[in-house]
Design a protein around this motif. Sequence first.
Motif, PDB file in Angstrom:
ATOM      1  N   ASN A  24      53.133  31.893  30.376  1.00  0.00           N
ATOM      2  CA  ASN A  24      53.368  31.726  31.814  1.00  0.00           C
ATOM      3  C   ASN A  24      53.088  30.306  32.289  1.00  0.00           C
ATOM      4  OD1 ASN A  24      54.396  34.229  32.458  1.00  0.00           O
ATOM      5  ND2 ASN A  24      52.379  35.158  32.659  1.00  0.00           N
ATOM      6  N   ASP A  63      54.741  38.280  34.142  1.00  0.00           N
ATOM      7  CA  ASP A  63      53.650  38.474  35.108  1.00  0.00           C
ATOM      8  C   ASP A  63      53.159  39.913  35.059  1.00  0.00           C
ATOM      9  OD1 ASP A  63      52.975  36.122  36.183  1.00  0.00           O
ATOM     10  OD2 ASP A  63      54.316  36.237  37.911  1.00  0.00           O
ATOM     11  N   GLU A 109      51.253  40.486  31.938  1.00  0.00           N
ATOM     12  CA  GLU A 109      49.938  39.845  32.037  1.00  0.00           C
ATOM     13  C   GLU A 109      48.967  40.686  32.861  1.00  0.00           C
ATOM     14  OE1 GLU A 109      49.899  35.926  33.794  1.00  0.00           O
ATOM     15  OE2 GLU A 109      48.084  35.398  32.691  1.00  0.00           O
ATOM     16  N   LYS A 110      49.490  41.308  33.907  1.00  0.00           N
ATOM     17  CA  LYS A 110      48.640  42.114  34.778  1.00  0.00           C
ATOM     18  C   LYS A 110      47.955  43.232  33.976  1.00  0.00           C
ATOM     19  CE  LYS A 110      48.747  44.356  39.263  1.00  0.00           C
ATOM     20  NZ  LYS A 110      49.481  44.682  40.454  1.00  0.00           N
ATOM     21  N   VAL A 111      48.713  43.834  33.081  1.00  0.00           N
ATOM     22  CA  VAL A 111      48.145  44.903  32.254  1.00  0.00           C
ATOM     23  C   VAL A 111      47.176  44.323  31.219  1.00  0.00           C
ATOM     24  CG1 VAL A 111      48.678  46.800  30.675  1.00  0.00           C
ATOM     25  CG2 VAL A 111      50.266  46.243  32.498  1.00  0.00           C
TER      26      VAL A 111
END
Lengths: 162, 483
Positions: free
Chosen positions: A25, A132, A135-137
């Motif tokens: 990212n 994104d 990445e959140k998980v």
Amino acid sequence: MFQYAEMSERVKKDLIFCSMVDNLNFGLEFYMLLGTIDTQTKKLLESGVMLCELLEKNPEDIRKGRIPDIEQLISSYELHNTLAISEEYFDELKLPKDYYKKAAEYRRILEKIINGENIPIKKIYEMQKFFDKVEKVLLHKARDSIENLGYYKRKIKSQGGY
Amino acid sequence: MIDDNKLIKTIFAEAVEMTIRLETYLYSSFSNLEGRSAKILENYYLNGTIKVLKEKLEKNWRYYKIKTNSNNSLSSNATNRLFKGIYNVFSNLKWANMRIDFLKNISIRPEIYLLQNDIIKCFKGNFLNFNISLKNEYNYEECLEDLNQTISGENIENSTIILLFIPQIEINNPLMWTHLAHEITHAYEELNNILKEIRREFGKEIEGIHQERLFEYWGREILADVVGLRLFDLGYYISFILFSIRAGDMITKCENHPPHLERIEIMKDLLYKEFRDIREFPNIKNIIDDYRDIAKRYADLEKTNVNIHQHYIRNEVNPEERRNIENAMEKLIENGILKKISEIGNIKLGNFIKCIFIKDFNKLNKLKTELKNGFIISSSRKDLNSSIFDKIDNIRTNQEVYDLFNYIREEPNSVFEIINAGWLYRTENHLGNFENYFINNESFEKGYNDYKNHILKYDDILLKSIENSELHRFFIELGDLGG
């Protein structure tokens, strides 16, 4: 003790996955901001390619052991497992069910960026949106594994140490 | 509302500071080790862990510099990107701290024991024996009682030793030692059943086994926070907020701990209630408000960027019981039970502890200025006013000379005052210093090293201040300083 070692390995793996997606990212952000590929951005995007390589393996092939490279089979299995322990996450995050096919497509795009080819901005935005969500998980999972290990350490210590 | 730029700078500075402290701890640990294994460990940690952490920080720093190059504000996308990047650094730091658990070859600083003794002196009545050890977290444990009883086969009174744990990386950072007050209170509370006394005030407001259990666990935490505030007020409040940021969890409701954000709100209300004249000291009021806003914004970003748990309950709990516990958690918060515990606890604790909130903000501001100028702040002198000069002119007898000494005598500052002034200095100047070292610097490595020197210098000043103030008190007791 065996469980401790296993949990400890879990944390390591989760942090590695987390770093890969973080690098990817940031790499995409730097690419957009600078409009070119410098050494650092290249390194970050290469980390993203590695993540996509793990993610693009078809979960069905993994289950049936159809991937020849055993290390990649295990890592892919673990990454899919980390993401898929949470099928509810996928519903909530609205990742496509065939996310592994997307990963293959994005890996090819990343390789093109690294080789200096121009990619439409729209495609980059689409990739950023996708990663994104991943990445959140992963961010949460890594923290969760650390907490679980800490909890386990305290528990076994109160039972007489390890 | 706090602006995102300030929030990002605050949490980035925190991540850098933790890395610096970890690196410093590792260096001092390895310098005590010998042989080939020492070299392997040194290589693994310093060239591995620290290098990776610094690379991660540098990536965030570079992105921040590019984003704020043209103006000083951050877009929502950039804030989210940086939040996730720094959150990732905190996760790695947390893991690195867990892995250095076996490195305990560093001796505990005497200043920690001095602080521990000063905290214990604030509690009334008999107390237990304490010792301090290093771990990756703040915690406490009862030990030796079982061992003593096993050996002797009988019940030995006062055989319990409470072991207080302090994170390895905070060994030289007195500002974070405020948490010892929290842990000591847990031990004291168990001994004196303060919470049971408070429970009576709630009558039927607490219903069912789950609410009762949560009242016990959560209430214990709130009481320990109240004592932390009474002893270190501003210092405890800010250190708790920064601790919560590092822990990376503001909103999760656990069985053992209420959500950090809720605790921060309760502490803020209590500080406002106790600091009645706070409006006359805008710098202190701003710090209290700003840090609460930082915690709130951090919680928002956490919800947006991390799939954080709303509730964290052990895996072994069955789904039905899980639902009941979750409901009990929500009820306790909705009904304002925690706030009420803090208010009643604050009154009841008056019977148990002697110390109550430092309110001399003039003195605090003065100490902060001295600290800013690099002075040791172990003692203070009363302000000289013109009437003293008149007296000097009219001295006739020896007794009058000695009387005059009372006006100009240095009084040792309490450890609580020193730590509070340290926090005030840090919060007011932290971001300014951070700007100087990082934002205005072209190289991350240079900024990192300069910032490291700055942090370690202020650690030394605070540690020296604590040591000197204790020596000062000792000599006063001996009568060698005219006390």
